[in-house]
Design a protein around this motif. Sequence first.
Motif, PDB file in Angstrom:
ATOM      1  N   TRP A   9       1.023  -1.002   0.093  1.00  0.00           N
ATOM      2  CA  TRP A   9       0.169  -0.415   0.546  1.00  0.00           C
ATOM      3  C   TRP A   9       1.245   1.193  -0.420  1.00  0.00           C
ATOM      4  O   TRP A   9       0.289   2.231   0.177  1.00  0.00           O
ATOM      5  CB  TRP A   9      -0.860  -0.131   1.307  1.00  0.00           C
ATOM      6  N   PHE A  10       1.952   1.065   0.119  1.00  0.00           N
ATOM      7  CA  PHE A  10       3.195   2.135   0.204  1.00  0.00           C
ATOM      8  C   PHE A  10       3.762   2.492  -1.290  1.00  0.00           C
ATOM      9  O   PHE A  10       4.265   2.846  -1.084  1.00  0.00           O
ATOM     10  CB  PHE A  10       3.759   2.661   1.400  1.00  0.00           C
ATOM     11  N   GLU A  11       3.010   1.259  -2.356  1.00  0.00           N
ATOM     12  CA  GLU A  11       4.053   1.561  -3.620  1.00  0.00           C
ATOM     13  C   GLU A  11       3.530   2.982  -3.899  1.00  0.00           C
ATOM     14  O   GLU A  11       2.633   3.400  -3.449  1.00  0.00           O
ATOM     15  CB  GLU A  11       3.844   0.546  -4.147  1.00  0.00           C
ATOM     16  N   PHE A  12       4.448   3.801  -4.888  1.00  0.00           N
ATOM     17  CA  PHE A  12       4.585   5.502  -5.373  1.00  0.00           C
ATOM     18  C   PHE A  12       5.037   5.050  -6.843  1.00  0.00           C
ATOM     19  O   PHE A  12       4.564   5.532  -7.326  1.00  0.00           O
ATOM     20  CB  PHE A  12       5.044   5.571  -4.745  1.00  0.00           C
ATOM     21  N   ALA A  13       5.519   3.832  -8.048  1.00  0.00           N
ATOM     22  CA  ALA A  13       5.807   3.917  -8.579  1.00  0.00           C
ATOM     23  C   ALA A  13       5.191   4.043  -9.807  1.00  0.00           C
ATOM     24  O   ALA A  13       5.176   4.866 -11.155  1.00  0.00           O
ATOM     25  CB  ALA A  13       6.798   3.075  -8.615  1.00  0.00           C
ATOM     26  N   VAL A  22       4.994  13.131  -2.781  1.00  0.00           N
ATOM     27  CA  VAL A  22       4.267  13.415  -1.812  1.00  0.00           C
ATOM     28  C   VAL A  22       4.346  11.429  -1.344  1.00  0.00           C
ATOM     29  O   VAL A  22       4.509  11.790   0.173  1.00  0.00           O
ATOM     30  CB  VAL A  22       2.401  13.461  -1.728  1.00  0.00           C
ATOM     31  N   SER A  23       3.908  11.269  -1.874  1.00  0.00           N
ATOM     32  CA  SER A  23       3.753   9.498  -1.374  1.00  0.00           C
ATOM     33  C   SER A  23       5.182   8.900  -0.910  1.00  0.00           C
ATOM     34  O   SER A  23       5.335   7.530  -0.320  1.00  0.00           O
ATOM     35  CB  SER A  23       3.075   8.549  -2.335  1.00  0.00           C
ATOM     36  N   ARG A  24       6.468   9.109  -1.511  1.00  0.00           N
ATOM     37  CA  ARG A  24       7.232   8.400  -1.644  1.00  0.00           C
ATOM     38  C   ARG A  24       8.162   8.155   0.217  1.00  0.00           C
ATOM     39  O   ARG A  24       8.571   7.705   0.367  1.00  0.00           O
ATOM     40  CB  ARG A  24       8.602   9.361  -2.399  1.00  0.00           C
ATOM     41  N   PRO A  25       8.466   9.631   0.477  1.00  0.00           N
ATOM     42  CA  PRO A  25       8.623   9.039   2.317  1.00  0.00           C
ATOM     43  C   PRO A  25       8.047   8.633   2.660  1.00  0.00           C
ATOM     44  O   PRO A  25       8.230   8.113   3.722  1.00  0.00           O
ATOM     45  CB  PRO A  25       8.481  11.136   2.188  1.00  0.00           C
ATOM     46  N   ALA A  30       7.652   3.704   5.565  1.00  0.00           N
ATOM     47  CA  ALA A  30       7.617   2.825   5.866  1.00  0.00           C
ATOM     48  C   ALA A  30       8.505   1.098   5.968  1.00  0.00           C
ATOM     49  O   ALA A  30       8.155   0.501   6.564  1.00  0.00           O
ATOM     50  CB  ALA A  30       6.175   1.778   5.287  1.00  0.00           C
ATOM     51  N   SER A  31       8.928   1.120   5.042  1.00  0.00           N
ATOM     52  CA  SER A  31       9.502  -0.158   4.597  1.00  0.00           C
ATOM     53  C   SER A  31      11.334  -0.087   6.221  1.00  0.00           C
ATOM     54  O   SER A  31      11.671  -0.401   6.314  1.00  0.00           O
ATOM     55  CB  SER A  31      11.720   0.426   3.877  1.00  0.00           C
ATOM     56  N   LYS A  54      -0.227   8.884   4.507  1.00  0.00           N
ATOM     57  CA  LYS A  54      -0.287   9.201   3.634  1.00  0.00           C
ATOM     58  C   LYS A  54      -1.648   9.474   2.649  1.00  0.00           C
ATOM     59  O   LYS A  54      -1.512  10.019   1.864  1.00  0.00           O
ATOM     60  CB  LYS A  54       0.903   7.643   2.813  1.00  0.00           C
ATOM     61  N   ASP A  55      -2.283   8.540   2.733  1.00  0.00           N
ATOM     62  CA  ASP A  55      -3.485   8.905   2.011  1.00  0.00           C
ATOM     63  C   ASP A  55      -3.882  10.078   2.029  1.00  0.00           C
ATOM     64  O   ASP A  55      -3.934  11.089   1.137  1.00  0.00           O
ATOM     65  CB  ASP A  55      -4.278   8.091   2.455  1.00  0.00           C
ATOM     66  N   ALA A  56      -3.848  10.782   3.072  1.00  0.00           N
ATOM     67  CA  ALA A  56      -3.902  11.803   3.469  1.00  0.00           C
ATOM     68  C   ALA A  56      -3.732  12.971   2.977  1.00  0.00           C
ATOM     69  O   ALA A  56      -4.220  13.820   2.122  1.00  0.00           O
ATOM     70  CB  ALA A  56      -4.061  12.246   5.360  1.00  0.00           C
ATOM     71  N   ALA A  57      -2.127  12.854   2.861  1.00  0.00           N
ATOM     72  CA  ALA A  57      -1.593  13.973   1.760  1.00  0.00           C
ATOM     73  C   ALA A  57      -1.882  13.881   0.879  1.00  0.00           C
ATOM     74  O   ALA A  57      -1.437  14.972   0.114  1.00  0.00           O
ATOM     75  CB  ALA A  57      -0.056  13.831   2.370  1.00  0.00           C
ATOM     76  N   VAL A  58      -1.849  12.530   0.207  1.00  0.00           N
ATOM     77  CA  VAL A  58      -2.078  12.530  -1.423  1.00  0.00           C
ATOM     78  C   VAL A  58      -3.338  13.162  -2.102  1.00  0.00           C
ATOM     79  O   VAL A  58      -3.645  13.788  -2.636  1.00  0.00           O
ATOM     80  CB  VAL A  58      -2.238  10.576  -1.737  1.00  0.00           C
ATOM     81  N   ARG A  59      -4.058  13.092  -0.595  1.00  0.00           N
ATOM     82  CA  ARG A  59      -5.857  13.731  -0.713  1.00  0.00           C
ATOM     83  C   ARG A  59      -5.819  15.668  -1.058  1.00  0.00           C
ATOM     84  O   ARG A  59      -5.731  16.442  -1.345  1.00  0.00           O
ATOM     85  CB  ARG A  59      -6.409  13.413  -0.042  1.00  0.00           C
ATOM     86  N   ALA A  60      -4.597  16.000   0.045  1.00  0.00           N
ATOM     87  CA  ALA A  60      -4.155  17.141   0.348  1.00  0.00           C
ATOM     88  C   ALA A  60      -3.915  17.616  -0.839  1.00  0.00           C
ATOM     89  O   ALA A  60      -3.820  18.941  -1.690  1.00  0.00           O
ATOM     90  CB  ALA A  60      -3.622  17.624   1.409  1.00  0.00           C
ATOM     91  N   LYS A  61      -2.213  16.405  -1.574  1.00  0.00           N
ATOM     92  CA  LYS A  61      -2.064  17.595  -2.970  1.00  0.00           C
ATOM     93  C   LYS A  61      -3.381  17.876  -4.245  1.00  0.00           C
ATOM     94  O   LYS A  61      -3.393  18.416  -4.772  1.00  0.00           O
ATOM     95  CB  LYS A  61      -0.694  16.272  -3.287  1.00  0.00           C
TER      96      LYS A  61
END
Length: 66
Positions: A9-13, A22-25, A30-31, A54-61
């Motif tokens: 769920w933390f993959e971003f590529a 936004v998602s990468r950090p 998580a890793s 992470k989901d909230a940050a992506v939505r904010a973007k």
Amino acid sequence: MQNERMLKWFEFAHLPPHLQEVSRPFGELASKVCEVCESGPERTVALRKLLEAKDAAVRAKLHPGS
């Protein structure tokens, strides 16, 4: 690193660059959590809360000011 199913769920590529930024950090953190914390219920809670953030940050973007 220990095998952790939640890391998928933390993959971003697959995301466009502006969302990867936004998602990468969160994926990196998580890793790191999986590297330094043994598998168990508290690590799962930590990853779930990180995923929520992470989901909230992506939505904010995606929807600034919402």
